[in-house]
Write a protein that holds these residues in place. Structure first.
Motif, mmCIF file in Angstrom:
data_model
loop_
_atom_site.group_PDB
_atom_site.id
_atom_site.type_symbol
_atom_site.label_atom_id
_atom_site.label_comp_id
_atom_site.label_asym_id
_atom_site.label_seq_id
_atom_site.Cartn_x
_atom_site.Cartn_y
_atom_site.Cartn_z
ATOM 1 N N LEU A 53 0.836 -1.015 -0.227
ATOM 2 C CA LEU A 53 -0.060 0.077 0.107
ATOM 3 C C LEU A 53 0.635 1.406 -0.113
ATOM 4 C CD1 LEU A 53 -2.746 -1.229 2.336
ATOM 5 C CD2 LEU A 53 -2.892 -1.021 -0.009
ATOM 6 N N MET A 54 2.103 1.401 0.856
ATOM 7 C CA MET A 54 2.858 2.206 1.085
ATOM 8 C C MET A 54 2.130 3.776 0.881
ATOM 9 S SD MET A 54 5.989 1.165 -1.504
ATOM 10 C CE MET A 54 5.241 1.056 -2.947
ATOM 11 N N HIS A 55 0.940 4.032 2.101
ATOM 12 C CA HIS A 55 0.328 5.057 2.158
ATOM 13 C C HIS A 55 1.207 6.378 2.254
ATOM 14 C CE1 HIS A 55 -3.258 2.712 2.311
ATOM 15 N NE2 HIS A 55 -3.158 2.569 3.673
ATOM 16 N N ASN B 229 4.504 12.580 2.358
ATOM 17 C CA ASN B 229 5.155 11.916 3.596
ATOM 18 C C ASN B 229 4.907 10.293 3.532
ATOM 19 O OD1 ASN B 229 6.450 14.184 4.573
ATOM 20 N ND2 ASN B 229 4.316 14.824 5.270
ATOM 21 N N ASP B 230 5.871 9.362 3.653
ATOM 22 C CA ASP B 230 5.454 7.902 3.856
ATOM 23 C C ASP B 230 5.097 7.592 5.112
ATOM 24 O OD1 ASP B 230 5.797 5.335 3.580
ATOM 25 O OD2 ASP B 230 7.989 4.990 2.853
ATOM 26 N N LEU B 231 3.901 7.331 5.089
ATOM 27 C CA LEU B 231 2.969 6.913 6.345
ATOM 28 C C LEU B 231 3.383 5.651 6.848
ATOM 29 C CD1 LEU B 231 -0.262 8.679 5.670
ATOM 30 C CD2 LEU B 231 1.628 9.576 6.608
ATOM 31 N N CYS B 232 3.737 4.555 5.872
ATOM 32 C CA CYS B 232 3.877 3.293 6.281
ATOM 33 C C CYS B 232 5.079 3.179 7.053
ATOM 34 C CB CYS B 232 3.872 2.279 5.001
ATOM 35 S SG CYS B 232 2.228 2.036 4.183
ATOM 36 N N ARG B 233 6.116 3.910 6.787
ATOM 37 C CA ARG B 233 7.179 3.618 7.791
ATOM 38 C C ARG B 233 7.175 4.181 9.101
ATOM 39 N NH1 ARG B 233 9.631 -0.282 4.493
ATOM 40 N NH2 ARG B 233 9.831 0.839 2.509
ATOM 41 N N ARG C 17 -9.046 5.536 13.883
ATOM 42 C CA ARG C 17 -8.379 6.814 13.227
ATOM 43 C C ARG C 17 -8.963 6.904 11.890
ATOM 44 N NH1 ARG C 17 -5.217 10.079 16.488
ATOM 45 N NH2 ARG C 17 -4.518 8.901 18.144
ATOM 46 N N ASP C 18 -9.088 8.054 11.494
ATOM 47 C CA ASP C 18 -9.639 8.403 10.042
ATOM 48 C C ASP C 18 -8.611 9.238 9.270
ATOM 49 O OD1 ASP C 18 -11.936 7.132 10.825
ATOM 50 O OD2 ASP C 18 -13.224 8.798 10.768
ATOM 51 N N ALA C 19 -8.500 9.184 7.956
ATOM 52 C CA ALA C 19 -7.504 10.027 7.269
ATOM 53 C C ALA C 19 -7.732 9.948 5.928
ATOM 54 C CB ALA C 19 -6.164 9.564 7.578
ATOM 55 N N GLU C 20 -7.387 10.788 4.807
ATOM 56 C CA GLU C 20 -7.229 10.815 3.517
ATOM 57 C C GLU C 20 -5.845 10.479 3.315
ATOM 58 O OE1 GLU C 20 -8.641 13.267 -0.589
ATOM 59 O OE2 GLU C 20 -9.264 13.984 1.583
ATOM 60 N N VAL C 21 -5.551 9.256 2.593
ATOM 61 C CA VAL C 21 -4.184 9.200 2.111
ATOM 62 C C VAL C 21 -4.427 8.716 0.807
ATOM 63 C CG1 VAL C 21 -3.544 8.434 4.519
ATOM 64 C CG2 VAL C 21 -4.263 6.679 2.939
ATOM 65 N N TYR C 22 -2.976 8.362 0.099
ATOM 66 C CA TYR C 22 -2.658 7.931 -1.361
ATOM 67 C C TYR C 22 -2.151 6.832 -1.288
ATOM 68 C CZ TYR C 22 -4.182 12.815 -1.851
ATOM 69 O OH TYR C 22 -5.047 14.206 -2.068
ATOM 70 N N LEU C 23 -2.919 5.593 -1.682
ATOM 71 C CA LEU C 23 -2.143 4.353 -1.744
ATOM 72 C C LEU C 23 -1.550 3.969 -2.992
ATOM 73 C CD1 LEU C 23 -3.995 2.272 -3.230
ATOM 74 C CD2 LEU C 23 -5.541 2.107 -1.377
ATOM 75 N N HIS C 24 -0.680 3.113 -3.012
ATOM 76 C CA HIS C 24 0.044 2.580 -4.095
ATOM 77 C C HIS C 24 -0.516 1.585 -4.870
ATOM 78 C CE1 HIS C 24 3.476 1.145 -6.576
ATOM 79 N NE2 HIS C 24 3.226 -0.199 -5.967
ATOM 80 N N HIS C 25 -0.978 1.575 -6.136
ATOM 81 C CA HIS C 25 -1.523 0.918 -6.916
ATOM 82 C C HIS C 25 -0.430 -0.109 -7.442
ATOM 83 C CE1 HIS C 25 -4.123 -1.151 -10.321
ATOM 84 N NE2 HIS C 25 -4.982 -0.884 -9.492
#
Length: 302
Positions: free
Chosen positions: A58-60, A66-70, A85-93
């Motif tokens: 996913l690597m949000h 900012n890299d959230l998964c790390r 927790r709620d958030a709008e993020v961008y996942l890796h397809h």
């Protein structure tokens, strides 16, 4: 009667969701991945099960990249705090591009209340945002005149109805200006329709840039325009109309090195207790034609 459900029943329900859903253990290793998660991310369940969610899946990232998964992604925060927790993020397809998603993460606990993992539900924002923008665009097009960018007749009718209700409830007076460009047909015949369109735009820009914030001007049709002027008496309405008439008279466009000017005739009237939308517009229209009969480029108030 108590109802009992098999595990397959719950799995079928989860797989029928439109939102992606996955479950991780305490080490953030993926243990469940539903059908919608496959569709939204491009990753099949067999490709991700048993793999840490941060490992090239996913690597949000957030909108700043900012890299959230790390670090402390919504899933990790849910496990650390025990709070959703709620958030709008961008996942890796899987194909490499980024997909905007709205994620909701919550901690999973065992019978002793210990956090043993987390679940994340994520909604594809691509279609949601596209539909929202498409709806806004359709609404905009339905209410605006394509040439001038002013509100169209449909919107102006709605505006007058709104002002009528406001007058009934709050006693806020308003007036209507009916405007028509003088000799517009002969102007078009002499200089062409493209120049005529420029004249319509010139008038529209004059109305837009010189109106009070709470007044509304729109294109009624052809070379006719309508103004709804709030919180005025007859004297103030006359002043507004006369100011617009003068500003239009002093405006011009340049065509083939020549300044081309246009004038407008105006009918101005206040909404009365016995009026309807139709009656106040008709009275303003009748007053407009009185201006035309009296020599044009003038305001008639009644």
């Amino acid at each position: 009667m108590e109802m009992h459900f098999e595990e397959d029943f719950y799995r079928e329900i989860i797989d029928s969701l439109n939102d992606g859903l996955y479950i991780v253990d305490k080490d953030r290793v993926i243990r469940f991945w539903n059908k919608a998660a496959e569709r939204i991310t491009g990753f099949a369940a067999w490709e991700v099960l048993g793999t840490p969610c941060s490992k090239d899946i996913l690597m949000h990232v957030d909108e700043e990249g900012n890299d959230l998964c790390r670090g402390m992604c919504p899933l990790a925060l849910a496990m650390a705090t025990g709070k959703n927790r709620d958030a709008e993020v961008y996942l890796h397809h899987k194909k490499g591009h980024r997909v905007p998603v709205w994620v909701r993460a919550g901690a999973l606990r065992n019978s002793e209340g210990e956090v043993v993992g987390a679940v994340e539900l994520f909604s594809d924002m691509t279609s949601i945002e596209a539909n929202r923008l498409r709806l806004m665009e359709l609404e905009r097009l339905a209410m605006l005149d394509a040439l001038t960018g002013l509100p169209n007749r449909r919107y102006m009718e709605h505006e007058i109805k709104t002002r009528i209700e406001e007058r009934k409830r709050l006693k806020v007076p308003f007036g209507v200006l009916f405007m028509d460009i003088d000799h517009f047909k002969s102007f078009n015949d002499t200089h062409g329709h493209e120049v005529g369109d420029e004249v319509l735009k010139m008038l529209s820009n004059t109305l837009i840039n010189n109106s009070r914030p709470f007044d509304v001007f729109g294109r009624w049709g052809g070379e006719e325009f309508l103004g709804v002027i709030r919180n005025v008496d007859q004297t103030e309405l006359s002043k507004v109309a006369e100011r617009i008439r003068v500003l239009v008279e002093k405006s011009f466009i340049v065509h083939e090195g020549k300044r081309l000017r246009a004038t407008i005739s105006i009918g101005a009237t206040l909404f009365q207790d016995e009026d309807t939308m139709e009656s106040v517009i008709k009275r303003a229209d009748d007053l407009l034609y009185e201006s035309k009969r009296s020599g044009r480029n003038r305001v008639t108030v009644g």
